[in-house]
Structure formats: C-alpha cells, structure tokens
Design a protein around this motif. Structure first.
Motif, mmCIF file in Angstrom:
data_model
loop_
_atom_site.group_PDB
_atom_site.id
_atom_site.type_symbol
_atom_site.label_atom_id
_atom_site.label_comp_id
_atom_site.label_asym_id
_atom_site.label_seq_id
_atom_site.Cartn_x
_atom_site.Cartn_y
_atom_site.Cartn_z
ATOM 1 N N SER A 32 -6.391 6.890 -6.975
ATOM 2 C CA SER A 32 -5.374 5.847 -6.848
ATOM 3 C C SER A 32 -4.391 6.063 -5.739
ATOM 4 O O SER A 32 -4.045 7.187 -5.427
ATOM 5 N N LEU A 48 -9.919 8.946 -9.929
ATOM 6 C CA LEU A 48 -10.538 7.589 -10.752
ATOM 7 C C LEU A 48 -11.795 8.022 -11.114
ATOM 8 O O LEU A 48 -12.297 7.701 -12.098
ATOM 9 N N PHE A 49 -12.589 8.561 -9.920
ATOM 10 C CA PHE A 49 -14.055 8.638 -10.041
ATOM 11 C C PHE A 49 -14.288 9.743 -8.927
ATOM 12 O O PHE A 49 -13.876 9.853 -7.963
ATOM 13 N N TRP A 100 -18.121 1.447 -8.826
ATOM 14 C CA TRP A 100 -17.168 1.654 -9.962
ATOM 15 C C TRP A 100 -15.912 0.831 -9.649
ATOM 16 O O TRP A 100 -15.454 0.302 -10.674
ATOM 17 N N GLU A 109 -16.092 -2.857 -10.311
ATOM 18 C CA GLU A 109 -16.205 -3.342 -11.810
ATOM 19 C C GLU A 109 -14.743 -2.858 -12.575
ATOM 20 O O GLU A 109 -14.697 -3.439 -13.684
ATOM 21 N N ASN A 110 -14.000 -2.083 -12.169
ATOM 22 C CA ASN A 110 -12.752 -1.267 -12.773
ATOM 23 C C ASN A 110 -11.341 -1.598 -12.180
ATOM 24 O O ASN A 110 -10.508 -1.027 -12.906
ATOM 25 N N MET A 111 -11.271 -2.073 -11.027
ATOM 26 C CA MET A 111 -10.231 -1.968 -10.438
ATOM 27 C C MET A 111 -9.783 -3.580 -9.758
ATOM 28 O O MET A 111 -10.653 -4.239 -9.631
ATOM 29 N N ARG A 115 -7.794 -1.522 -5.540
ATOM 30 C CA ARG A 115 -8.776 -1.241 -4.539
ATOM 31 C C ARG A 115 -8.171 -0.883 -3.347
ATOM 32 O O ARG A 115 -8.430 0.165 -2.397
#
Length: 160
Positions: free
Chosen positions: A34, A40-41, A63, A66-68, A73
């Motif tokens: 981030s 984050l991943f 990912w 779906e998550n940010m 992003r």
C-alpha cells in the motif's frame, strides 16, 4: 531511482521466487504494498499444474480488484522478481494499480533461457510500457537480477 524500501520488497520477491522453485514451480514472486508501506498481498508462481495464467502478478491484480478502492489501487506498488508478462501487465493496467518495480527484465529472462537452449515462450516478451501507457516502471536491479538468474538456471538444470 530504487530506494532501500524498494530493495527490501524486491528481496522478498526473490525469496518468494525461491519458494516457488522449491515447490517445483517456475521461480517468480511478487508483493503488493500500500501507499503507507503495508504489505497487502504476496504470492509466487503456481503454473506447474498446467495453468500458465497462475502468475503472482495476475493474482495481485485480482486481489486488488476485490479488496481495494480504485484510489488505493492507484497508489499501491507492485514489486516482482521478474518483469510482468503482457498478460500480467494488462491485468495491472485494467485494475489501475500504481507503480511497478522489478528485479529482472523479461529481456534478461529471454536471454538467459536462450543461453540454456530453452525454446522461447509462445507469448512474446514485451516491456511493460508497451502494454500499459501510464504506469511508472522501475527495474531491473542488477544485484537482484543475478539472484533471479541463478534461480532460473537451477530450474532448467533440474529439468534437463
């Protein structure tokens, strides 16, 4: 310019590439960070089962989508042991991820594989900038590129 923070995350990518190799896969690893520096991943290649779309950069794009939020992003950084292939670069661009920093280039990889007598991939090697217009891209990083080269040499020595 490659910062100390960039080097820290790229070294983790090389560790993940080593993990992939140890699991019998091609040595690629990637990390999503981030804008405030939180990892984050992270993932490594999973193509040994025959699905050659299972790249870590592609997993990161999915990912992130779906998550940010789009704003999160756009500020995130993707670190990777090897420059994105065209598929992963397109996924990166489509979900609007930010900067990309890689340890070794696709041009370097093609050269190394040629030295080993490995047939070229069906998919052309293209620089990320040939796929995405508006992403800041940094790499390769010579000292880490050598480590990535060693992993690919090890993979293809095993497979001979």
């Amino acid at each position: 310019m490659i910062t100390d923070t960039d080097l820290k995350h790229l070294k983790r990518c090389v560790e993940l590439a080593r993990t992939a190799l140890e699991k019998g896969d091609e040595p690629f690893g990637s990390v999503l960070v981030s804008d405030d520096g939180e990892v984050l991943f992270e993932d490594h290649n999973h193509v040994a089962g025959g699905d050659h779309t299972q790249h870590p950069e592609f997993a990161i794009a999915r990912w992130a989508a779906e998550n940010m939020t789009p704003e999160q992003r756009s500020k995130a950084i993707v670190y990777t042991s090897g420059e994105h292939c065209p598929m992963c670069a397109a996924a990166h661009g489509w979900v609007g991820l930010g900067r990309i920093v890689y340890a070794s280039s696709s041009e370097q990889l093609a050269h190394w594989l040629s030295e080993l007598g490995v047939s070229p991939s069906r998919v052309r090697n293209l620089p990320i900038q040939a796929v995405i217009r508006d992403t800041i891209v940094k790499g390769p990083v010579p000292e880490l590129a050598e480590k990535v080269k060693e992993l690919h040499m090890e993979l293809h020595r095993k497979n001979k």
